[in-house]
Design an enzyme around this catalytic site. Structure first.
Site, PDB file in Angstrom:
ATOM      1  N   GLU A  32     -13.584 -14.952   9.655  1.00  0.00           N
ATOM      2  CA  GLU A  32     -13.597 -14.371   8.138  1.00  0.00           C
ATOM      3  C   GLU A  32     -13.421 -15.449   6.974  1.00  0.00           C
ATOM      4  O   GLU A  32     -12.313 -15.706   6.888  1.00  0.00           O
ATOM      5  CB  GLU A  32     -12.569 -13.228   8.020  1.00  0.00           C
ATOM      6  CG  GLU A  32     -12.580 -12.564   6.571  1.00  0.00           C
ATOM      7  CD  GLU A  32     -11.517 -11.550   6.526  1.00  0.00           C
ATOM      8  OE1 GLU A  32     -10.934 -11.068   7.398  1.00  0.00           O
ATOM      9  OE2 GLU A  32     -11.219 -10.868   5.444  1.00  0.00           O
ATOM     10  N   SER A  83     -14.257  -5.470   2.034  1.00  0.00           N
ATOM     11  CA  SER A  83     -14.422  -4.978   0.932  1.00  0.00           C
ATOM     12  C   SER A  83     -13.783  -5.662  -0.417  1.00  0.00           C
ATOM     13  O   SER A  83     -14.165  -5.533  -1.458  1.00  0.00           O
ATOM     14  CB  SER A  83     -13.943  -3.563   0.814  1.00  0.00           C
ATOM     15  OG  SER A  83     -12.740  -3.147   1.213  1.00  0.00           O
ATOM     16  N   ARG A 111      -9.246  -1.895   2.712  1.00  0.00           N
ATOM     17  CA  ARG A 111      -8.987  -0.885   1.561  1.00  0.00           C
ATOM     18  C   ARG A 111     -10.140   0.176   1.241  1.00  0.00           C
ATOM     19  O   ARG A 111      -9.848   1.198   1.023  1.00  0.00           O
ATOM     20  CB  ARG A 111      -8.771  -1.797   0.004  1.00  0.00           C
ATOM     21  CG  ARG A 111      -7.501  -2.187   0.070  1.00  0.00           C
ATOM     22  CD  ARG A 111      -7.395  -3.630  -0.953  1.00  0.00           C
ATOM     23  NE  ARG A 111      -8.265  -4.724  -0.386  1.00  0.00           N
ATOM     24  CZ  ARG A 111      -8.461  -5.811  -0.974  1.00  0.00           C
ATOM     25  NH1 ARG A 111      -7.681  -5.981  -2.347  1.00  0.00           N
ATOM     26  NH2 ARG A 111      -9.102  -6.827  -0.674  1.00  0.00           N
ATOM     27  N   LYS A 143     -17.563 -12.119   8.975  1.00  0.00           N
ATOM     28  CA  LYS A 143     -17.017 -11.322   8.120  1.00  0.00           C
ATOM     29  C   LYS A 143     -16.757 -11.890   6.601  1.00  0.00           C
ATOM     30  O   LYS A 143     -15.825 -12.538   6.497  1.00  0.00           O
ATOM     31  CB  LYS A 143     -15.621 -10.746   8.796  1.00  0.00           C
ATOM     32  CG  LYS A 143     -14.804  -9.705   7.578  1.00  0.00           C
ATOM     33  CD  LYS A 143     -13.808  -9.084   8.391  1.00  0.00           C
ATOM     34  CE  LYS A 143     -13.083  -8.025   7.120  1.00  0.00           C
ATOM     35  NZ  LYS A 143     -11.995  -7.238   7.932  1.00  0.00           N
ATOM     36  N   ARG A 199       0.750  -1.088   0.182  1.00  0.00           N
ATOM     37  CA  ARG A 199      -0.114   0.039  -0.060  1.00  0.00           C
ATOM     38  C   ARG A 199       0.894   1.361   0.018  1.00  0.00           C
ATOM     39  O   ARG A 199       0.555   2.189  -0.678  1.00  0.00           O
ATOM     40  CB  ARG A 199      -0.952   0.002   1.281  1.00  0.00           C
ATOM     41  CG  ARG A 199      -1.889  -1.304   1.288  1.00  0.00           C
ATOM     42  CD  ARG A 199      -2.955  -1.395   0.644  1.00  0.00           C
ATOM     43  NE  ARG A 199      -3.574  -2.528   0.816  1.00  0.00           N
ATOM     44  CZ  ARG A 199      -3.850  -3.518   0.256  1.00  0.00           C
ATOM     45  NH1 ARG A 199      -3.132  -3.749  -0.843  1.00  0.00           N
ATOM     46  NH2 ARG A 199      -4.485  -4.592   0.420  1.00  0.00           N
TER      47      ARG A 199
HETATM   48  P1  13P Z   1     -10.466  -5.455   2.632  1.00  0.00           P
HETATM   49  O1  13P Z   1     -11.758  -4.555   3.011  1.00  0.00           O
HETATM   50  O2  13P Z   1      -9.498  -4.358   1.979  1.00  0.00           O
HETATM   51  O3  13P Z   1     -10.958  -6.686   1.731  1.00  0.00           O
HETATM   52  O4  13P Z   1      -9.903  -5.773   4.028  1.00  0.00           O
HETATM   53  C1  13P Z   1     -10.543  -6.216   4.936  1.00  0.00           C
HETATM   54  C2  13P Z   1      -9.838  -7.272   5.457  1.00  0.00           C
HETATM   55  O5  13P Z   1      -9.394  -7.281   6.702  1.00  0.00           O
HETATM   56  C3  13P Z   1      -9.337  -8.618   4.899  1.00  0.00           C
HETATM   57  O6  13P Z   1      -8.852  -9.457   5.591  1.00  0.00           O
END
Ligand code: 13P
Length: 341
Positions: free
Chosen positions: A178, A262, A293, A220, A33
């Site tokens: 997640e 995201s 992001r 998530k 980044r």
């Molecule tokens: P993004 O929203 O950039 O996908 O990142 C979220 C995240 O924590 C990925 O593990």
């Protein structure tokens, strides 16, 4: 396990008008980044950047329920010596920690990954709790391609998520579970739906087998979207409808909330999709954001490593946080973006 406490924290993480800032980029990811904005990635630049976010008072106190930190960040101090964890707490936001150790090739399954980090995790939770973490995150990565994902990949990752979540709750830390189905391929939306359904069914089966209390966790997931290289793109309303249908089929109402990643959507798409879902109403769980992001691309660009840009970066972050806050209430409008620009 203190389920009343876990449930209270989980509900706080998905409180109306608020969502999660995923600022837990690993050292490798934050370097990527920073490369994009021409900033060298050092302990100090990473600290300066994250301090700027956590000192964005309006965003942090009104729109950000919690922040996911990386191991380095949870131990860092701001320039004036205050710990970064303290800055987050002072804003009324909850500190959390990424505990997985990233993904490695899954044996026997070319092109697929398994997330590592279970060994010694109980002891790490004890330390992270002392450092202030009240929730944690573990990310499993599922790719879509010809012949993948395999059942081996989905089931081994689901099992690891279950083991992580159970250990988390044992230590009175709320697990963010997640399972990310990537949007990198050329697959269409139907395929994303099928694969995500398969993954979520498997994950909730494992959470049940491993005695995870659904009231004390946050899911998530990815949204149902076509692959980035798909020739068939989808409208905001299609994404919202398919994602809600999927979640209603897979996520028990005992789960207090769902905080989306995201995943490579543009800032505005990520906001518009969340908003459209929340306009549907009559949902059994809260729907919010846990964006990396889509919350940080704008402030990173505005900052570009320069002290004189800190205020502009904070404004950019506050704007995205406000837009997503409105989306959690189904009150976002596209022209609010234009006005700000
Ligand atoms: P993004 O929203 O950039 O996908 O990142 C979220 C995240 O924590 C990925 O593990």
């Amino acid at each position: 396990m203190n389920l009343t406490e876990l449930n209270k924290i989980a509900r706080g993480m998905v409180a109306p008008g608020k969502g999660i800032l995923a600022a837990d980029e690993s050292t490798g990811t934050i370097k990527k980044r920073f490369d994009a904005i021409g900033v060298e990635s050092t302990t100090d630049t990473r600290r300066d950047y994250r301090e700027l976010l956590f000192r964005s008072n309006e965003a942090m106190s009104k729109y950000v329920s919690g922040v996911i930190l990386y191991d380095e960040t949870i131990r860092q101090k701001a320039k004036d010596g205050t710990s970064l964890v303290k800055l987050i707490e002072q804003a009324g936001s909850i500190p959390g920690i990424k505990v997985d150790k990233g993904s490695k090739p899954l044996p026997g399954c070319p092109g697929e990954l398994i997330t590592e980090g279970l060994d010694g995790l109980r002891e790490r939770f004890i330390e992270y709790r002392q450092l202030g973490a009240r929730f944690a995150k573990w990310r499993a990565v599922i790719d879509i391609g010809p012949g993948i994902p395999s059942y081996t990949c989905v089931s081994t990752n689901a099992e690891a998520l279950g083991r992580y979540a159970a250990l988390c709750q044992e230590q009175d830390i709320v697990p963010i579970v997640e399972p990310e189905v990537l949007m990198d391929g050329d697959h269409d939306m139907d395929r994303c739906y099928q694969v995500t359904e398969f993954v979520l069914k498997e994950v909730f089966q494992q959470l049940y087998y491993q005695k995870v209390a659904l009231e004390g966790m946050v899911l998530k997931p990815n949204m149902v979207v076509p692959g980035k290289k798909s020739s068939k793109q989808a409208s905001v309303e299609e994404v919202a409808e398919r994602t809600i249908k999927l979640l209603k089929n897979c996520v028990p109402p005992a789960v207090p909330g769902i905080a989306f990643l995201s995943g490579g959507q543009s800032d505005e798409e990520a906001t518009a999709h969340l908003d459209a879902m929340n306009r549907h109403g009559d949902l059994p769980w809260r729907l919010t954001f846990s964006y990396g992001r889509a919350l940080q691309a704008a402030p990173q660009k505005a900052w570009s490593g320069k002290n004189e840009n800190v205020a502009a970066a904070q404004r950019a972050f506050t704007h995205r946080a406000l837009m997503n806050s409105l989306a959690t209430l189904g009150q976002w409008k596209a022209d609010l973006e234009r006005k700000a620009a």
